[in-house]
Design a protein around this motif. Structure first.
Motif, PDB file in Angstrom:
ATOM      1  N   ASP A 104      17.387  -0.640 -13.184  1.00  0.00           N
ATOM      2  CA  ASP A 104      17.188   0.247 -11.912  1.00  0.00           C
ATOM      3  C   ASP A 104      17.067   1.607 -11.834  1.00  0.00           C
ATOM      4  N   ASN A 105      17.764   1.829 -12.973  1.00  0.00           N
ATOM      5  CA  ASN A 105      17.382   3.460 -13.429  1.00  0.00           C
ATOM      6  C   ASN A 105      15.376   4.204 -13.401  1.00  0.00           C
ATOM      7  N   MET A 106      14.503   2.986 -13.384  1.00  0.00           N
ATOM      8  CA  MET A 106      13.326   3.940 -13.553  1.00  0.00           C
ATOM      9  C   MET A 106      12.299   3.440 -12.693  1.00  0.00           C
ATOM     10  N   ILE A 107      11.657   4.575 -12.445  1.00  0.00           N
ATOM     11  CA  ILE A 107      10.739   4.472 -11.140  1.00  0.00           C
ATOM     12  C   ILE A 107       9.852   3.433 -10.978  1.00  0.00           C
ATOM     13  N   LEU A 108       9.588   2.635 -10.537  1.00  0.00           N
ATOM     14  CA  LEU A 108       8.589   0.990 -10.276  1.00  0.00           C
ATOM     15  C   LEU A 108       7.128   1.605  -9.342  1.00  0.00           C
ATOM     16  N   GLY A 109       6.339   1.829  -9.718  1.00  0.00           N
ATOM     17  CA  GLY A 109       5.318   2.104  -8.846  1.00  0.00           C
ATOM     18  C   GLY A 109       4.255   0.377  -8.697  1.00  0.00           C
ATOM     19  N   VAL A 110       3.840   0.016  -6.985  1.00  0.00           N
ATOM     20  CA  VAL A 110       3.017  -0.505  -7.443  1.00  0.00           C
ATOM     21  C   VAL A 110       2.019  -1.063  -6.795  1.00  0.00           C
ATOM     22  N   SER A 111       1.036  -1.536  -6.832  1.00  0.00           N
ATOM     23  CA  SER A 111      -0.598  -1.275  -6.349  1.00  0.00           C
ATOM     24  C   SER A 111      -0.833  -2.193  -5.432  1.00  0.00           C
ATOM     25  N   ALA A 112      -1.415  -1.646  -3.706  1.00  0.00           N
ATOM     26  CA  ALA A 112      -1.039  -2.442  -3.363  1.00  0.00           C
ATOM     27  C   ALA A 112      -2.666  -2.763  -1.829  1.00  0.00           C
ATOM     28  N   GLN A 113      -3.363  -3.059  -1.610  1.00  0.00           N
ATOM     29  CA  GLN A 113      -4.167  -3.250  -0.677  1.00  0.00           C
ATOM     30  C   GLN A 113      -4.425  -3.430   0.732  1.00  0.00           C
ATOM     31  N   THR A 114      -3.117  -4.804   0.742  1.00  0.00           N
ATOM     32  CA  THR A 114      -2.903  -5.415   2.098  1.00  0.00           C
ATOM     33  C   THR A 114      -1.022  -4.411   2.681  1.00  0.00           C
ATOM     34  N   VAL A 115      -1.141  -4.873   3.771  1.00  0.00           N
ATOM     35  CA  VAL A 115       0.512  -4.544   4.280  1.00  0.00           C
ATOM     36  C   VAL A 115       1.345  -6.000   3.452  1.00  0.00           C
ATOM     37  N   GLU A 116       0.859  -7.347   3.585  1.00  0.00           N
ATOM     38  CA  GLU A 116       1.873  -8.182   3.213  1.00  0.00           C
ATOM     39  C   GLU A 116       2.059  -7.984   1.242  1.00  0.00           C
ATOM     40  N   GLN A 117       0.479  -7.236   1.035  1.00  0.00           N
ATOM     41  CA  GLN A 117       1.082  -7.035  -0.550  1.00  0.00           C
ATOM     42  C   GLN A 117       2.322  -6.608  -0.820  1.00  0.00           C
ATOM     43  N   ALA A 118       1.950  -4.933   0.416  1.00  0.00           N
ATOM     44  CA  ALA A 118       3.231  -4.105   0.091  1.00  0.00           C
ATOM     45  C   ALA A 118       4.283  -4.192   0.719  1.00  0.00           C
ATOM     46  N   LEU A 119       4.365  -4.770   1.387  1.00  0.00           N
ATOM     47  CA  LEU A 119       5.678  -5.826   1.930  1.00  0.00           C
ATOM     48  C   LEU A 119       6.682  -6.718   1.121  1.00  0.00           C
ATOM     49  N   GLU A 120       5.820  -7.250  -0.028  1.00  0.00           N
ATOM     50  CA  GLU A 120       6.715  -7.245  -0.932  1.00  0.00           C
ATOM     51  C   GLU A 120       6.808  -7.056  -1.905  1.00  0.00           C
ATOM     52  N   ALA A 121       5.529  -6.035  -2.415  1.00  0.00           N
ATOM     53  CA  ALA A 121       6.047  -5.041  -3.505  1.00  0.00           C
ATOM     54  C   ALA A 121       7.476  -4.441  -3.631  1.00  0.00           C
ATOM     55  N   GLU A 122       7.587  -4.039  -1.943  1.00  0.00           N
ATOM     56  CA  GLU A 122       9.200  -3.429  -1.199  1.00  0.00           C
ATOM     57  C   GLU A 122      10.328  -4.468  -1.881  1.00  0.00           C
ATOM     58  N   ARG A 123      10.309  -5.897  -1.143  1.00  0.00           N
ATOM     59  CA  ARG A 123      10.954  -6.364  -1.376  1.00  0.00           C
ATOM     60  C   ARG A 123      11.708  -6.422  -3.044  1.00  0.00           C
ATOM     61  N   ASN A 124      10.675  -7.093  -3.841  1.00  0.00           N
ATOM     62  CA  ASN A 124      10.784  -6.986  -5.265  1.00  0.00           C
ATOM     63  C   ASN A 124      11.347  -4.764  -5.912  1.00  0.00           C
ATOM     64  N   GLY A 125      11.696  -4.670  -5.289  1.00  0.00           N
ATOM     65  CA  GLY A 125      12.099  -3.579  -5.844  1.00  0.00           C
ATOM     66  C   GLY A 125      11.180  -2.217  -6.414  1.00  0.00           C
ATOM     67  N   ALA A 126      10.248  -1.870  -5.637  1.00  0.00           N
ATOM     68  CA  ALA A 126       8.822  -0.911  -6.165  1.00  0.00           C
ATOM     69  C   ALA A 126       9.435   0.333  -5.062  1.00  0.00           C
ATOM     70  N   ASP A 127       9.265   1.588  -5.218  1.00  0.00           N
ATOM     71  CA  ASP A 127       9.943   2.220  -5.499  1.00  0.00           C
ATOM     72  C   ASP A 127       8.548   3.788  -4.793  1.00  0.00           C
ATOM     73  N   TYR A 128       7.852   2.951  -5.110  1.00  0.00           N
ATOM     74  CA  TYR A 128       6.602   4.004  -3.813  1.00  0.00           C
ATOM     75  C   TYR A 128       5.215   2.608  -4.950  1.00  0.00           C
ATOM     76  N   LEU A 129       4.067   2.907  -3.908  1.00  0.00           N
ATOM     77  CA  LEU A 129       3.076   2.197  -3.465  1.00  0.00           C
ATOM     78  C   LEU A 129       1.526   2.945  -4.164  1.00  0.00           C
ATOM     79  N   GLY A 130       1.090   2.085  -4.660  1.00  0.00           N
ATOM     80  CA  GLY A 130      -0.496   3.252  -4.569  1.00  0.00           C
ATOM     81  C   GLY A 130      -1.720   2.757  -4.093  1.00  0.00           C
ATOM     82  N   VAL A 131      -1.808   2.927  -3.015  1.00  0.00           N
ATOM     83  CA  VAL A 131      -2.786   1.847  -1.947  1.00  0.00           C
ATOM     84  C   VAL A 131      -4.462   2.952  -1.674  1.00  0.00           C
ATOM     85  N   GLY A 132      -5.314   1.499  -2.548  1.00  0.00           N
ATOM     86  CA  GLY A 132      -6.842   2.204  -2.219  1.00  0.00           C
ATOM     87  C   GLY A 132      -7.462   0.612  -2.874  1.00  0.00           C
ATOM     88  N   ALA A 133      -8.585   1.223  -3.054  1.00  0.00           N
ATOM     89  CA  ALA A 133      -9.289   2.378  -2.979  1.00  0.00           C
ATOM     90  C   ALA A 133      -9.609   2.820  -1.900  1.00  0.00           C
TER      91      ALA A 133
END
Length: 215
Positions: A104-133
């Protein structure tokens, strides 16, 4: 160290393709002096030992500047060097598995290209999202395009910080105004510059202006 929206303002992603007379450490320190708020080490070619040595060196440098140090994709290296976090893409290790591995103490960033991917990443513990290109990019040729409309939808759908990435430059950064992003991640716009420190100073000011316009 945990992730906040300020860490997303000017997120510098390394690329040794732009090394010339400088070392990667020298380039990264220039970026930090110019106002980079987060550093991600991305290495695809180095052997494990060289990767770890480089990661340890950059981790210590970022710590001296009180800026988060993130390792791209390689959880083993991130843990071994004491990085602040790890960033994974949609085709890398699953975010939920990464969170279980790093705790729980490390930052987890996840790439996302859709709202569905973003929400799933947040549910799975992402601390931030990288969205692009968000713009056409030559740095990552396999990157899928994300419209500014979708970028805005992702920002509104999640409660964690979002950083835009992909083809961003001083010339187009203000086009992201109003999307809701917390900042920008850049590769060549920073590391291909002949004056990294001053380029980062300009980009940081533009990013702050863009984010303020978003608000």
């Amino acid at each position: 160290m945990k992730c906040d929206s300020l860490a997303m303002r000017l997120y510098a992603v390394t690329d040794r393709a732009w090394l010339s007379h400088q070392t990667l450490k020298e380039q990264v320190e220039e970026a930090l002096k110019g106002g980079a708020t987060c550093i991600q080490l991305r290495e695809k070619e180095l052997d494990e030992l060289s990767f770890l040595e480089e990661a340890e060196e950059l981790c210590a440098l970022c710590r001296a500047y009180h800026v988060p140090f993130i390792v791209n994709d390689n959880v083993k290296i991130a843990l071994a060097c004491g990085a602040d976090g790890i960033h994974v893409g949609q085709h890398d290790m699953q975010a939920g598995d990464v969170r279980k591995t790093i705790g729980d103490n490390m930052i987890l960033g996840v790439s996302a290209q859709t709202v569905e991917q973003a929400l799933e990443a947040e549910r799975n513990g992402a601390d931030y999202l990288g969205v692009g290109a968000v713009f056409a990019t030559s740095t990552k040729l396999d990157a899928d395009a994300v419209s500014h409309e979708t970028l805005g939808e992702i920002c509104r759908a999640v409660s964690i910080p979002v950083v835009a990435i992909g083809g961003i430059s001083k010339e187009n950064i203000m086009q992201l105004s109003g999307t809701g992003v917390d900042g920008v991640a850049l590769v060549s716009a920073i590391f291909a510059s002949g004056d990294i420190e001053n380029t980062c100073r300009e980009l940081r000011a533009l990013s702050e202006q863009m984010v303020k316009a978003c608000g």
